[in-house]
Design a protein around this motif. Sequence first.
Motif, PDB file in Angstrom:
ATOM      1  N   ARG A  54     120.671 -27.710 -17.866  1.00 41.07           N
ATOM      2  CA  ARG A  54     120.432 -27.445 -19.032  1.00 41.07           C
ATOM      3  C   ARG A  54     122.344 -27.488 -19.650  1.00 41.07           C
ATOM      4  O   ARG A  54     122.313 -26.567 -18.832  1.00 41.07           O
ATOM      5  CB  ARG A  54     120.132 -26.055 -19.831  1.00 41.07           C
ATOM      6  CG  ARG A  54     118.872 -25.863 -19.648  1.00 41.07           C
ATOM      7  CD  ARG A  54     118.358 -24.662 -20.264  1.00 41.07           C
ATOM      8  NE  ARG A  54     118.404 -24.324 -21.535  1.00 41.07           N
ATOM      9  CZ  ARG A  54     117.903 -24.717 -22.661  1.00 41.07           C
ATOM     10  NH1 ARG A  54     117.027 -25.896 -22.546  1.00 41.07           N
ATOM     11  NH2 ARG A  54     118.594 -24.485 -24.034  1.00 41.07           N
ATOM     12  N   ILE A  55     122.440 -28.145 -19.935  1.00 37.99           N
ATOM     13  CA  ILE A  55     123.788 -28.691 -20.180  1.00 37.99           C
ATOM     14  C   ILE A  55     124.609 -28.975 -21.672  1.00 37.99           C
ATOM     15  O   ILE A  55     123.422 -29.816 -22.612  1.00 37.99           O
ATOM     16  CB  ILE A  55     124.127 -29.902 -19.743  1.00 37.99           C
ATOM     17  CG1 ILE A  55     124.420 -29.849 -18.423  1.00 37.99           C
ATOM     18  CG2 ILE A  55     126.084 -30.903 -19.936  1.00 37.99           C
ATOM     19  CD1 ILE A  55     124.112 -31.164 -16.990  1.00 37.99           C
ATOM     20  N   ALA A  56     125.252 -27.582 -21.861  1.00 39.55           N
ATOM     21  CA  ALA A  56     125.818 -28.074 -23.863  1.00 39.55           C
ATOM     22  C   ALA A  56     126.856 -28.942 -24.305  1.00 39.55           C
ATOM     23  O   ALA A  56     127.727 -28.816 -23.092  1.00 39.55           O
ATOM     24  CB  ALA A  56     126.039 -26.645 -24.137  1.00 39.55           C
ATOM     25  N   VAL A  57     126.540 -29.204 -24.687  1.00 39.48           N
ATOM     26  CA  VAL A  57     128.598 -30.183 -24.915  1.00 39.48           C
ATOM     27  C   VAL A  57     128.869 -29.470 -26.549  1.00 39.48           C
ATOM     28  O   VAL A  57     128.049 -29.585 -27.562  1.00 39.48           O
ATOM     29  CB  VAL A  57     127.697 -31.557 -25.319  1.00 39.48           C
ATOM     30  CG1 VAL A  57     129.528 -32.228 -25.525  1.00 39.48           C
ATOM     31  CG2 VAL A  57     127.415 -32.622 -24.714  1.00 39.48           C
ATOM     32  N   ALA A 109     123.012 -22.445 -22.489  1.00 38.18           N
ATOM     33  CA  ALA A 109     123.060 -23.921 -21.053  1.00 38.18           C
ATOM     34  C   ALA A 109     123.717 -23.338 -20.043  1.00 38.18           C
ATOM     35  O   ALA A 109     123.798 -22.067 -20.107  1.00 38.18           O
ATOM     36  CB  ALA A 109     124.017 -25.090 -21.733  1.00 38.18           C
ATOM     37  N   GLU A 110     123.281 -24.233 -18.803  1.00 38.53           N
ATOM     38  CA  GLU A 110     124.480 -23.571 -17.492  1.00 38.53           C
ATOM     39  C   GLU A 110     125.792 -24.346 -17.487  1.00 38.53           C
ATOM     40  O   GLU A 110     126.420 -24.159 -16.431  1.00 38.53           O
ATOM     41  CB  GLU A 110     122.890 -23.805 -16.085  1.00 38.53           C
ATOM     42  CG  GLU A 110     121.836 -23.322 -16.011  1.00 38.53           C
ATOM     43  CD  GLU A 110     121.345 -24.406 -15.562  1.00 38.53           C
ATOM     44  OE1 GLU A 110     121.617 -23.835 -13.580  1.00 38.53           O
ATOM     45  OE2 GLU A 110     120.909 -24.921 -15.983  1.00 38.53           O
ATOM     46  N   ILE A 111     126.169 -25.504 -18.010  1.00 41.67           N
ATOM     47  CA  ILE A 111     127.412 -25.658 -17.627  1.00 41.67           C
ATOM     48  C   ILE A 111     127.260 -25.662 -19.646  1.00 41.67           C
ATOM     49  O   ILE A 111     126.494 -26.714 -20.686  1.00 41.67           O
ATOM     50  CB  ILE A 111     126.408 -27.480 -17.148  1.00 41.67           C
ATOM     51  CG1 ILE A 111     126.820 -26.509 -16.295  1.00 41.67           C
ATOM     52  CG2 ILE A 111     128.449 -27.894 -17.663  1.00 41.67           C
ATOM     53  CD1 ILE A 111     126.148 -27.935 -15.121  1.00 41.67           C
ATOM     54  N   PHE A 112     128.576 -25.996 -19.639  1.00 40.32           N
ATOM     55  CA  PHE A 112     129.280 -25.690 -21.746  1.00 40.32           C
ATOM     56  C   PHE A 112     130.202 -27.232 -20.788  1.00 40.32           C
ATOM     57  O   PHE A 112     131.090 -26.604 -20.984  1.00 40.32           O
ATOM     58  CB  PHE A 112     129.676 -25.013 -21.586  1.00 40.32           C
ATOM     59  CG  PHE A 112     128.730 -23.824 -21.843  1.00 40.32           C
ATOM     60  CD1 PHE A 112     127.887 -23.585 -23.574  1.00 40.32           C
ATOM     61  CD2 PHE A 112     128.136 -22.770 -20.815  1.00 40.32           C
ATOM     62  CE1 PHE A 112     126.819 -22.945 -23.986  1.00 40.32           C
ATOM     63  CE2 PHE A 112     127.487 -21.714 -21.202  1.00 40.32           C
ATOM     64  CZ  PHE A 112     126.595 -21.552 -22.392  1.00 40.32           C
ATOM     65  N   LEU A 113     130.321 -28.623 -21.261  1.00 43.45           N
ATOM     66  CA  LEU A 113     131.124 -28.986 -22.030  1.00 43.45           C
ATOM     67  C   LEU A 113     132.493 -28.807 -22.804  1.00 43.45           C
ATOM     68  O   LEU A 113     131.262 -29.404 -24.591  1.00 43.45           O
ATOM     69  CB  LEU A 113     130.777 -30.722 -21.923  1.00 43.45           C
ATOM     70  CG  LEU A 113     130.089 -31.010 -20.328  1.00 43.45           C
ATOM     71  CD1 LEU A 113     129.598 -32.056 -20.822  1.00 43.45           C
ATOM     72  CD2 LEU A 113     130.975 -31.186 -19.048  1.00 43.45           C
ATOM     73  N   GLN A 167     126.192 -17.119 -18.238  1.00 42.35           N
ATOM     74  CA  GLN A 167     126.530 -17.366 -17.372  1.00 42.35           C
ATOM     75  C   GLN A 167     126.815 -19.107 -16.651  1.00 42.35           C
ATOM     76  O   GLN A 167     126.265 -19.401 -17.252  1.00 42.35           O
ATOM     77  CB  GLN A 167     125.735 -16.891 -15.415  1.00 42.35           C
ATOM     78  CG  GLN A 167     126.289 -15.224 -15.905  1.00 42.35           C
ATOM     79  CD  GLN A 167     125.664 -14.562 -14.910  1.00 42.35           C
ATOM     80  OE1 GLN A 167     125.280 -15.057 -12.940  1.00 42.35           O
ATOM     81  NE2 GLN A 167     125.919 -13.232 -14.467  1.00 42.35           N
ATOM     82  N   GLY A 168     127.318 -19.353 -15.522  1.00 44.06           N
ATOM     83  CA  GLY A 168     127.449 -20.676 -15.571  1.00 44.06           C
ATOM     84  C   GLY A 168     129.164 -21.411 -15.819  1.00 44.06           C
ATOM     85  O   GLY A 168     129.829 -21.065 -15.665  1.00 44.06           O
ATOM     86  N   VAL A 169     130.174 -22.271 -15.205  1.00 54.45           N
ATOM     87  CA  VAL A 169     130.861 -23.158 -16.158  1.00 54.45           C
ATOM     88  C   VAL A 169     131.079 -23.585 -17.407  1.00 54.45           C
ATOM     89  O   VAL A 169     130.077 -23.979 -18.059  1.00 54.45           O
ATOM     90  CB  VAL A 169     130.790 -23.993 -14.771  1.00 54.45           C
ATOM     91  CG1 VAL A 169     130.772 -23.685 -13.728  1.00 54.45           C
ATOM     92  CG2 VAL A 169     129.867 -25.424 -14.623  1.00 54.45           C
TER      93      VAL A 169
END
Length: 124
Positions: free
Chosen positions: A31-34, A81-85, A107-109
């Motif tokens: 799950r990637i959030a922008v 999300a697991e990743i937040f750009l 949690q995530g990056v």
Amino acid sequence: LAALRGIELRCYPGADLVRDLLCDPRARARRIAVVGPDLAEFDLLTARFPDIGLIHVPAPFMQPESPEWRATLEAAERCGAEIFLLCLSFPKQEIFARDLKARGAEQGVAPCVGASIDLRDRRS
């Protein structure tokens, strides 16, 4: 710091990091959030990477600690999300990453990638 230890690091621009991340087949399972780009930029990104379930978190022009800032932090938390750009300007994206972490709900990056998703003039 690496140079002080005799380690040579090569340059890895944010645009390359984003491209490599989204081209990696493992990204389909994440799950990637922008966070931050306008909807037109986000639409270009999803058109270029249609197999990735990207999540758009709008970030209107805002200042840290403003009501809009807090609302954007809450929206980021809710998306799961697991990743937040983080596509905010410097130093806002770094402050946003710090504030998101301090809230403790996610949690995530969260790589701070600025305008690296601006795909309008890129040929690759």
